[in-house]
Design a protein around this motif. Structure first.
Motif, PDB file in Angstrom:
ATOM      1  N   LYS A  29      72.966 -49.214  -3.983  1.00  0.00           N
ATOM      2  CA  LYS A  29      72.482 -49.779  -2.723  1.00  0.00           C
ATOM      3  C   LYS A  29      71.021 -49.386  -2.477  1.00  0.00           C
ATOM      4  O   LYS A  29      70.231 -50.186  -1.974  1.00  0.00           O
ATOM      5  CB  LYS A  29      73.375 -49.315  -1.573  1.00  0.00           C
ATOM      6  N   LYS A  30      70.646 -48.154  -2.846  1.00  0.00           N
ATOM      7  CA  LYS A  30      69.248 -47.727  -2.716  1.00  0.00           C
ATOM      8  C   LYS A  30      68.341 -48.604  -3.590  1.00  0.00           C
ATOM      9  O   LYS A  30      67.274 -49.053  -3.149  1.00  0.00           O
ATOM     10  CB  LYS A  30      69.099 -46.266  -3.136  1.00  0.00           C
ATOM     11  N   ALA A  31      68.772 -48.834  -4.838  1.00  0.00           N
ATOM     12  CA  ALA A  31      67.973 -49.671  -5.742  1.00  0.00           C
ATOM     13  C   ALA A  31      67.886 -51.101  -5.216  1.00  0.00           C
ATOM     14  O   ALA A  31      66.835 -51.751  -5.311  1.00  0.00           O
ATOM     15  CB  ALA A  31      68.579 -49.643  -7.144  1.00  0.00           C
ATOM     16  N   ASP A  34      65.306 -51.318  -2.617  1.00  0.00           N
ATOM     17  CA  ASP A  34      63.965 -51.312  -3.220  1.00  0.00           C
ATOM     18  C   ASP A  34      63.600 -52.673  -3.803  1.00  0.00           C
ATOM     19  O   ASP A  34      62.405 -53.002  -3.930  1.00  0.00           O
ATOM     20  CB  ASP A  34      63.888 -50.255  -4.316  1.00  0.00           C
ATOM     21  N   MET A  35      64.605 -53.458  -4.166  1.00  0.00           N
ATOM     22  CA  MET A  35      64.356 -54.797  -4.719  1.00  0.00           C
ATOM     23  C   MET A  35      64.334 -55.875  -3.639  1.00  0.00           C
ATOM     24  O   MET A  35      64.142 -57.052  -3.941  1.00  0.00           O
ATOM     25  CB  MET A  35      65.439 -55.130  -5.760  1.00  0.00           C
ATOM     26  N   ALA A  43      73.901 -58.682  -5.367  1.00  0.00           N
ATOM     27  CA  ALA A  43      72.806 -59.657  -5.449  1.00  0.00           C
ATOM     28  C   ALA A  43      71.679 -59.113  -6.319  1.00  0.00           C
ATOM     29  O   ALA A  43      71.084 -59.842  -7.126  1.00  0.00           O
ATOM     30  CB  ALA A  43      72.293 -59.984  -4.049  1.00  0.00           C
ATOM     31  N   ALA A  44      71.375 -57.818  -6.166  1.00  0.00           N
ATOM     32  CA  ALA A  44      70.350 -57.200  -7.015  1.00  0.00           C
ATOM     33  C   ALA A  44      70.777 -57.236  -8.478  1.00  0.00           C
ATOM     34  O   ALA A  44      69.960 -57.515  -9.375  1.00  0.00           O
ATOM     35  CB  ALA A  44      70.108 -55.762  -6.561  1.00  0.00           C
ATOM     36  N   MET A  45      72.048 -56.978  -8.727  1.00  0.00           N
ATOM     37  CA  MET A  45      72.534 -56.991 -10.097  1.00  0.00           C
ATOM     38  C   MET A  45      72.507 -58.401 -10.682  1.00  0.00           C
ATOM     39  O   MET A  45      72.237 -58.588 -11.873  1.00  0.00           O
ATOM     40  CB  MET A  45      73.947 -56.411 -10.164  1.00  0.00           C
ATOM     41  N   ASP A 190      62.693 -45.998 -14.595  1.00  0.00           N
ATOM     42  CA  ASP A 190      61.496 -45.893 -13.773  1.00  0.00           C
ATOM     43  C   ASP A 190      61.241 -47.082 -12.853  1.00  0.00           C
ATOM     44  O   ASP A 190      60.152 -47.220 -12.297  1.00  0.00           O
ATOM     45  CB  ASP A 190      60.272 -45.681 -14.671  1.00  0.00           C
ATOM     46  N   SER A 191      62.219 -47.948 -12.682  1.00  0.00           N
ATOM     47  CA  SER A 191      62.083 -49.079 -11.766  1.00  0.00           C
ATOM     48  C   SER A 191      63.443 -49.333 -11.143  1.00  0.00           C
ATOM     49  O   SER A 191      64.475 -48.924 -11.698  1.00  0.00           O
ATOM     50  CB  SER A 191      61.606 -50.334 -12.512  1.00  0.00           C
ATOM     51  N   PRO A 192      63.499 -50.001  -9.987  1.00  0.00           N
ATOM     52  CA  PRO A 192      64.818 -50.279  -9.399  1.00  0.00           C
ATOM     53  C   PRO A 192      65.691 -51.148 -10.311  1.00  0.00           C
ATOM     54  O   PRO A 192      66.905 -50.987 -10.337  1.00  0.00           O
ATOM     55  CB  PRO A 192      64.489 -50.991  -8.080  1.00  0.00           C
ATOM     56  N   GLU A 193      65.042 -52.036 -11.083  1.00  0.00           N
ATOM     57  CA  GLU A 193      65.824 -52.861 -12.014  1.00  0.00           C
ATOM     58  C   GLU A 193      66.455 -52.012 -13.109  1.00  0.00           C
ATOM     59  O   GLU A 193      67.634 -52.196 -13.466  1.00  0.00           O
ATOM     60  CB  GLU A 193      64.934 -53.938 -12.637  1.00  0.00           C
ATOM     61  N   ASN A 194      65.670 -51.056 -13.655  1.00  0.00           N
ATOM     62  CA  ASN A 194      66.237 -50.165 -14.659  1.00  0.00           C
ATOM     63  C   ASN A 194      67.303 -49.250 -14.066  1.00  0.00           C
ATOM     64  O   ASN A 194      68.282 -48.903 -14.737  1.00  0.00           O
ATOM     65  CB  ASN A 194      65.136 -49.324 -15.311  1.00  0.00           C
TER      66      ASN A 194
END
Length: 257
Positions: A29-31, A34-35, A43-45, A190-194
């Motif tokens: 949820k934090k990542a 950030d996205m 949805a981010a996934m 090192d990124s929200p996607e990673n």
């Protein structure tokens, strides 16, 4: 579990898995925030899944991700990867039949790649590509190669080889899982996607314990296990079916965790 010298009951393992899943869900949820997706981690996934590369380009992606992980370890001088170990692994594609029980990477002396083949339907191809996107792969290529399973096999074949008599899946998988968690703690994602990619796998590990133990205890049917993976980890359905086939054939619950 007793035969494998695991000092926990199934009920204790289920509680640990549920606690670990809750941590991963919170981080997902934090990542997602950030996205720009608020708490909607699914949805981010979905955005991450749709970054897949076209058929034919996955081998180059894997090569690049393997080199990136090695460079990160070199930069911090955490573990010595011998020059030969960097060069002697090879890559093969899994057949459609093998992908029915191994929808993601397998690794060791070689890395075995799950990605579309001509014999798959369009929907099967899309699910394979989405489930093996660059961000999911970023978190697992090093698990299979260096410093994971490949380096394990490279070193154990050369030093104290007699210890292979006492091999257990909890050693082989535990060491590679250790590196996943170590790199999470040291900023490799090192990124929200990673981070989403790594958390997919961390959620996946917890879910494997839950559904495989529940299956072997007679508390969850295969279809319920598939729905559990789709709902709780956002699996592609074909990949969830493959994971459940794999776990239901295993003699050791949670073996591939």
């Amino acid at each position: 579990l007793k035969y494998e010298m695991i000092p926990y009951t199934p009920e204790e393992l289920l509680k640990i898995a549920e606690r670990e899943y809750a941590f991963s869900l919170s981080e997902a949820k934090k990542a997602a925030r950030d996205m720009g997706f608020g708490d909607d981690w699914k949805a981010a996934m979905e955005k991450v899944k749709n970054t897949y590369v076209p058929p034919g380009e996955q081998p180059a992606l894997i090569r690049d991700l393997a080199a990136q992980a090695e460079q990160f370890f070199d930069q911090h001088d955490w573990v010595t990867i011998p020059p030969l170990a960097r060069e002697d692994w090879r890559m093969e594609m899994l057949s459609p039949e093998r992908q029915r029980t191994s929808p993601f990477f397998l690794g060791g002396e070689q890395i075995l790649v799950s990605y579309p083949t001509d014999d798959m339907t369009h929907d099967e191809k899309l699910m394979s590509m989405r489930g093996n996107n660059p961000y999911f792969s970023h978190a697992t290529v090093f698990h299979e190669l260096n410093p994971g399973h490949h380096l394990q096999g490279f070193m154990s074949a050369r030093y104290n080889a007699h210890r292979q008599l006492f091999r257990t899946p909890f050693w082989s998988e535990g060491q590679s899982l250790y590196w996943e968690m170590f790199l999470w703690d040291h900023g490799f994602q090192d990124s929200p996607e990673n981070r989403i990619g790594a958390l997919f796998w961390r959620m996946h590990r917890s879910a494997r314990i839950i559904f495989s133990l529940s299956f072997h205890l007679g508390k969850m049917t295969p279809e319920q296990a598939i729905e559990f993976l789709v709902d709780k980890v956002n699996f592609e359905r074909a990949n969830a079916e493959g994971e459940v086939r794999r776990a239901s054939r295993s003699m050791v619950p949670g073996e591939h965790t």
